[in-house]
Design a protein around this motif. Sequence first.
Motif, short mmCIF file in Angstrom:
data_model
loop_
_atom_site.label_atom_id
_atom_site.label_comp_id
_atom_site.label_asym_id
_atom_site.label_seq_id
_atom_site.Cartn_x
_atom_site.Cartn_y
_atom_site.Cartn_z
N MET A 191 3.22 5.84 -2.89
CA MET A 191 4.42 6.58 -3.27
C MET A 191 4.61 6.62 -4.78
O MET A 191 5.04 7.65 -5.33
CB MET A 191 5.66 5.99 -2.59
N ARG A 192 4.30 5.52 -5.46
CA ARG A 192 4.40 5.53 -6.93
C ARG A 192 3.47 6.58 -7.52
O ARG A 192 3.86 7.33 -8.43
CB ARG A 192 4.10 4.16 -7.51
N ARG A 193 2.25 6.63 -7.01
CA ARG A 193 1.27 7.60 -7.54
C ARG A 193 1.75 9.03 -7.30
O ARG A 193 1.70 9.87 -8.19
CB ARG A 193 -0.08 7.35 -6.87
N VAL A 194 2.21 9.33 -6.10
CA VAL A 194 2.67 10.68 -5.78
C VAL A 194 3.92 11.01 -6.59
O VAL A 194 4.02 12.08 -7.19
CB VAL A 194 2.93 10.82 -4.25
N THR A 195 4.87 10.08 -6.63
CA THR A 195 6.12 10.30 -7.36
C THR A 195 5.85 10.53 -8.84
O THR A 195 6.47 11.42 -9.46
CB THR A 195 7.08 9.12 -7.16
N GLN A 196 4.95 9.76 -9.41
CA GLN A 196 4.61 9.95 -10.83
C GLN A 196 4.13 11.38 -11.08
O GLN A 196 4.50 11.99 -12.09
CB GLN A 196 3.53 8.96 -11.27
N LYS B 198 0.82 -1.21 0.00
CA LYS B 198 0.00 0.00 0.00
C LYS B 198 0.86 1.27 0.00
O LYS B 198 0.58 2.22 -0.72
CB LYS B 198 -0.96 0.00 1.19
N LEU B 199 1.92 1.26 0.80
CA LEU B 199 2.80 2.43 0.83
C LEU B 199 3.50 2.62 -0.51
O LEU B 199 3.62 3.75 -1.00
CB LEU B 199 3.83 2.29 1.95
#
Length: 155
Positions: free
Chosen positions: A23-28, A18-19
């Motif tokens: 993080m992938r979504r935010v980083t993208q 989940k983390l």
Amino acid sequence: MTETFSLAASPQGCTNLKLRQFMRRVTQHYDVQLAKVGLKTTQYSLLSYIAKLGPIGQTELAGRIKMGTSTLSRNLKPLVDAQWVLVSAGPDARSRLVSLTEAGRLKRTEAQRRWRVAQDDIHRMLGPDKVAQLHDLIDSSMALLEPLAGVASGE
């Protein structure tokens, strides 16, 4: 007395997964904005830390940003190649000092505008209350997990 938890309070699924998904979504989102000035989020973060802390020893920088020294070296390489960061001899033969070049300062300033767009977007999408709660949760969780830092680095 045995403590019981309701299903609603009991975590479901893998916390790590989940983390990482979050993080992938935010980083993208940040990467899309920073790509407009030729940077990745990791590169922008490094430029910002070096601007704030530098000149700084490479080992100290790694410790301050909670990154392994070999990972830091790999992440610094493209910044050095682009002549945004200078790694020079430190006070002794084994140490290296990391600092921004003038081109690095200009690149960071250019990137700050794109970072601000990404930051404002995330805050707007999540809402200021949720962002504040998220920051508090991350900070308190990091403090609770501090004993694991030595285990991960092999200390």
